[in-house]
Design an enzyme around this catalytic site. Structure first.
Site, PDB file in Angstrom:
ATOM      1  N   ALA A  73      26.647 -73.611  -2.673  1.00 28.27           N
ATOM      2  CA  ALA A  73      27.442 -73.464  -1.462  1.00 28.27           C
ATOM      3  C   ALA A  73      27.971 -72.046  -1.405  1.00 28.27           C
ATOM      4  CB  ALA A  73      28.609 -74.446  -1.470  1.00 28.27           C
ATOM      5  N   MET A  74      28.588 -71.699  -0.267  1.00 32.97           N
ATOM      6  CA  MET A  74      29.091 -70.339  -0.099  1.00 32.97           C
ATOM      7  C   MET A  74      30.442 -70.349   0.599  1.00 32.97           C
ATOM      8  SD  MET A  74      28.595 -67.128  -0.558  1.00 32.97           S
ATOM      9  CE  MET A  74      29.913 -66.023  -0.104  1.00 32.97           C
ATOM     10  N   GLU A 130      34.614 -73.975  -3.655  1.00 35.00           N
ATOM     11  CA  GLU A 130      34.544 -73.070  -2.499  1.00 35.00           C
ATOM     12  C   GLU A 130      35.912 -72.948  -1.831  1.00 35.00           C
ATOM     13  OE1 GLU A 130      31.906 -71.483  -2.692  1.00 35.00           O
ATOM     14  OE2 GLU A 130      30.763 -72.958  -3.823  1.00 35.00           O
TER      15      GLU A 130
END
Ligand code: B3K
Ligand code: ZN
Length: 868
Positions: A261-262, A297
């Site tokens: 994920a980012m 995140e």
């Protein structure tokens, strides 16, 4: 290779010649010709009137300075060099890009029908010419224009400020992010989604809209992600005093994504694997993974986004710290012992292996060719262990004081690892000079411990020697500051108070020298030492424990981690001795006393099922391989299998009783229920090797009302090659063939299939309708599991496994270099194998090196491996 890619060095850091304070972006989205207009406010910072912008694969349409066409520029290998510039100006750059053709999944690309971006580390330069470096922080305003019917949702960072309709069925939305940020945190998404909505009120009363965007039809798989997000927001307020800072938090799940994920500001883009889950499609492990990644995140919003990194060599500043935070989150919400065990397994297995490989590097690397190659276990997981050591040394209170000072000093700026150490030092009034070496020294330290009991003097002397072997990147090693947590036990299980020189001392010893002795006083009987409790430092421990001491600790150690660790050390002794036995033609066996120790744990009424399951899990082939200079792949595999079979045979009745008693009728995802399933399915993995195996696996598959039990049944059938395997696999594929994410579990079983003909099976599986080499999840599941979890066939002495890996890597090199570069890791460890295997691996590495379009990701690793 045209020209060999060049390395960048940490020591060469220079502050930027210019900064960009604001950027106004407009995207006119079209599949193969998207137009990006970037209007930046640029300010000169030193005396240079030349501005060098990064750019990669862009078509320049126009360049204006203060609204005037500008001709003083040239394109370079790495971007654009603009000259004769005024001190302060507005720069307008128009570029054209081709998202449809972007299979590298970096920059702007299409994931199925949606547009999305991935800019970390250096992907923004694939969108427009820019100062694509983390120490240039700008305020972003982004307008996205696209066809309304196909892309009803147009998203970017910050808050939605305006929107409108256009001709030809197109529409636009404008976003503004008030927080200055580096380009790697920019994000854009356009597509048609189902949206799962909720809201959260922060401690200070800010109302935050929470939105999770998923592919149409997947709304029933978004709940756990939302619960995890809300839990993360609450936890960060309670434990770290950190609150969210925008009015909206969005998460988009996409199917094509290079990693997990980012953390883009306000608009996280996630691999759908870490969002989508319901009881029919996801396992307990998936649920826990979602909780951890959503948390990770979210926690980046402070450790990464508000305080970012000055340059990419500092990556561990945000990643090590954020991994530490997500580990603590999972431990506070679930079982601390089980979390710690799993994290330690990663360090002792793949991270130690990375230290021993040609890619060894300190948590703050000194030189990098391709930054994407440094999102490693060392930077992340060892980085987190380094943060944990501050916590061990300073305690929760001291650590939080340091955190507070760090955030206060560096909020809104780009910081360095040195800034973090300094904040910890200043907040606590301590000197961490020697501790800093953890940032610059690579490799795994070994602590060798010797003890001596003196009954006359009633003293117990503990002598600790530390050493770190030379690594591929660094020959000289210095003594580190190592927190060494110990306890001493009397025969009755009571714990001794530690006294040195007449004073009570802490359980955490400061190891700072090459060799050090600690003399404990008032010790009446020879104690059993519990060493490196909680794995208080990422080191290898050498101590000559007797079986009796280890079985004693398995029962009496006060903390669960130490009990588990004693069990692992006991197993390790017998794995090693059995490998030797096998090599000299003898049988593999475990003494009755060892089997009894595990029986004791299995039957324990006080221990949590989740914990018992961990004690009963043998170390992986990869972890065991790490114990040897040259590993005998087949002998290790045979021993691990034989020990599993022997334990299964001798404990059949106990395992069967546990298996039947832990059946649950309803599926819930609380930690107690997860633990029971874990133990029951661990029991099944043993029972699979007994007469009842086939019947139990088949029956469990048929009766399962959740994916955890389904996959456990299939996995047992796969590992033990049960008769029902083919039927179960066929049934599952029939049921899920249209759903790639759910099929990944099936692909992983095909890749790790221990059957002789596994390579044929894999090649056939690559034709499956749900498979595509372009999709990173599919590739990692099928091919990655073959390379990482099928040691016997991957390392087949005829070289067939290596040849297959080579073929795939050559293909992936042009499709998706980042995925290729992850996949190649097992081949870099050629030094661990015999001459024949080394020779065979070398052939494949040479073939890669000879490619004229070899991506720099693979170039960096292949050349290091061949030079080692
Ligand atoms: N920061 C991203 C990783 C980016 C990887 C670039 N190759 C996810 C994370 O660590 O949270
Ligand atoms: Zn991260």
């Amino acid at each position: 290779m045209a020209q060999a890619p060049q390395a960048k060095y940490r020591k060469d850091y220079q502050s930027p010649s210019h900064t960009i304070t604001d950027i106004d972006l407009t995207f006119e989205l079209h599949d193969s010709a998207t137009i990006v207009t970037a209007i930046s406010q640029v300010k000169q910072l030193n005396e240079s009137t030349t501005l060098e912008l990064d750019g990669d694969g862009l078509t320049l349409k126009s360049l204006l300075v203060d609204q005037q066409q500008w001709n003083h520029f040239e394109t370079t290998d790495s971007g654009l060099k603009i000259t004769e510039l005024p001190q302060q100006f507005t720069l307008t750059v128009v570029t054209e890009i081709d998202p449809q053709a972007n299979t590298a999944l970096e920059g702007l690309y299409k994931s199925d029908g949606a547009y999305c971006t991935q800019c970390e580390a250096e992907g923004f330069r694939r969108i427009t010419y820019f100062l694509d470096r983390p120490d240039v922080l700008a305020k972003y305003t982004t307008t996205v224009i696209a066809d309304k019917a196909q892309y009803p949702y147009l998203l970017s960072n910050g808050n939605r400020v305006e929107q409108g309709e256009m001709t030809e069925g197109r529409h636009w939305v404008k976003w503004h992010d008030p927080h200055p940020k580096p380009s790697y945190l920019f994000a854009l998404v356009a597509g048609d989604f189902d949206v799962f909505r909720d809201q959260y009120q922060t401690r200070s009363g800010r109302n935050v809209a929470l939105e999770i965007f998923v592919d149409k039809g997947n709304l029933d798989r978004a709940n756990h992600a939302m619960v995890s997000l809300i839990n993360s927001m609450k936890w960060d307020e309670e434990r770290f005093g950190l609150e969210y800072d925008l009015d909206i938090y969005m998460i988009v799940a996409v199917d094509f994504f290079n990693m997990g994920a980012m953390e883009n500001k306000g608009l996280n883009v996630f691999n759908s694997k870490f969002v989508l889950a319901n009881d029919q499609t996801a396992t307990d492990t998936d649920y826990l993974g979602i909780e951890a990644v959503i948390g990770h995140e979210y926690f980046h919003n402070w450790t990464g986004n508000r305080v970012t990194c000055r340059d990419w060599f500092q990556l561990s500043l945000k990643e090590g710290l954020t991994v530490f935070r997500d580990q603590e989150f999972s431990s506070d919400l679930g079982s601390r012992a089980v979390n710690r065990i799993n994290n330690v397994r990663i360090i002792r297995g793949p991270q130690f292996a990375e230290d021993a490989s040609p890619m060894s590097h300190p948590i703050r690397p000194e030189q990098v060719i391709e930054m994407n190659n440094f999102y490693t276990l060392t930077v992340y997981e060892k980085g987190s262990e380094v943060i944990r050591m501050y916590h061990t040394l300073l305690g929760e209170e001291g650590f939080q004081k340091g955190m507070q000072l760090y955030v206060e000093r560096h909020d809104g700026t780009a910081a360095t690892c040195e800034d973090f150490v300094k904040a910890m030092e200043d907040a606590n009034g301590v000197d961490l000079s020697q501790f800093r070496l953890w940032y610059s020294q690579s490799g795994t330290p070994t602590l060798n411990v010797e003890t001596e009991f003196d009954p006359q003097a009633q003293t117990y002397t503990l002598t600790v020697a530390q050493s770190t072997e030379a690594t591929h990147d660094q020959k000289e090693k210095l003594p580190l500051h190592i927190p060494f947590d110990i306890e001493l036990y009397n025969a009755d299980g009571s714990v001794l108070e530690l006294r040195c020189n007449g004073e009570k001392v802490s359980n955490v010893l400061d190891i700072t020298q090459e060799k050090q002795s600690f003399v404990f006083e008032g010790v009446m009987e020879k104690p059993v030492p519990s060493l490196l409790r909680e794995f208080s430092a990422p080191v290898k421990l050498e101590y000559d424990y007797s079986d009796e001491e280890l079985t004693f600790l398995m029962v009496h150690a006060r903390n669960e981690f130490a009990r588990w660790d004693a069990g692992q050390m006991l197993l390790a002794k017998y794995i090693r001795s059995n490998v030797e036995a096998l090599q000299s033609g003898n049988d593999v066996s475990l003494p009755a006393s060892v089997v009894d120790a595990f029986r004791g744990v299995l039957l324990s009424e006080e221990l949590e099922p989740a914990f018992i399951a961990e004690v009963l899990s043998l170390p992986s082939h990869n972890e065991v391989s790490g114990w040897y200079k040259t590993v005998d792949v087949d002998a290790v595999a045979q021993v691990l299998k034989a020990l599993k079979v022997q334990l299964a045979m001798e404990l059949t009745d106990e395992l069967a009783a546990i298996y039947h008693s832990l059946q649950q009728t309803e599926y819930t995802i609380d930690h107690a229920a997860i633990g029971k399933r874990a133990l029951r399915n661990t029991a099944l993995s043993y029972l699979a090797h007994t007469e009842q195996g086939n019947q139990l696996a088949e029956q469990q598959y048929q009766r399962a009302n959740n994916m955890t039990d389904t996959i456990a049944a299939m996995s047992a059938a796969n590992q033990a090659q049960l008769a029902c395997r083919e039927t179960l696999m066929a049934d599952y594929s029939q049921k899920w063939k249209h759903d790639g994410l759910v099929m990944d579990k099936w692909f992983a079983l095909q890749g790790s299939n221990p059957a002789e003909n596994v390579l044929d099976v894999i090649k056939q599986t690559m034709q499956h309708e749900a498979f595509s080499l372009k999709n990173p999840n599919r590739t990692r599941s099928l091919i990655g599991s073959f390379l990482n979890a099928n040691p016997v066939h991957f390392h087949a002495i005829d070289g067939s496994g290596y040849r297959f890996a080579g073929e795939i890597l050559r293909e992936l090199n042009s499709v998706n270099p980042q995925v290729a570069s992850r996949l190649i890791d097992p081949l870099l460890k050629l030094g661990k194998y015999d001459q024949t295997r080394q020779g065979l691996i070398k052939i494949e590495l040479e073939k890669l090196r000879a490619m004229d379009n070899l991506a720099k990701d693979l170039f960096e690793k292949v050349t290091k491996a061949l030079e080692s």
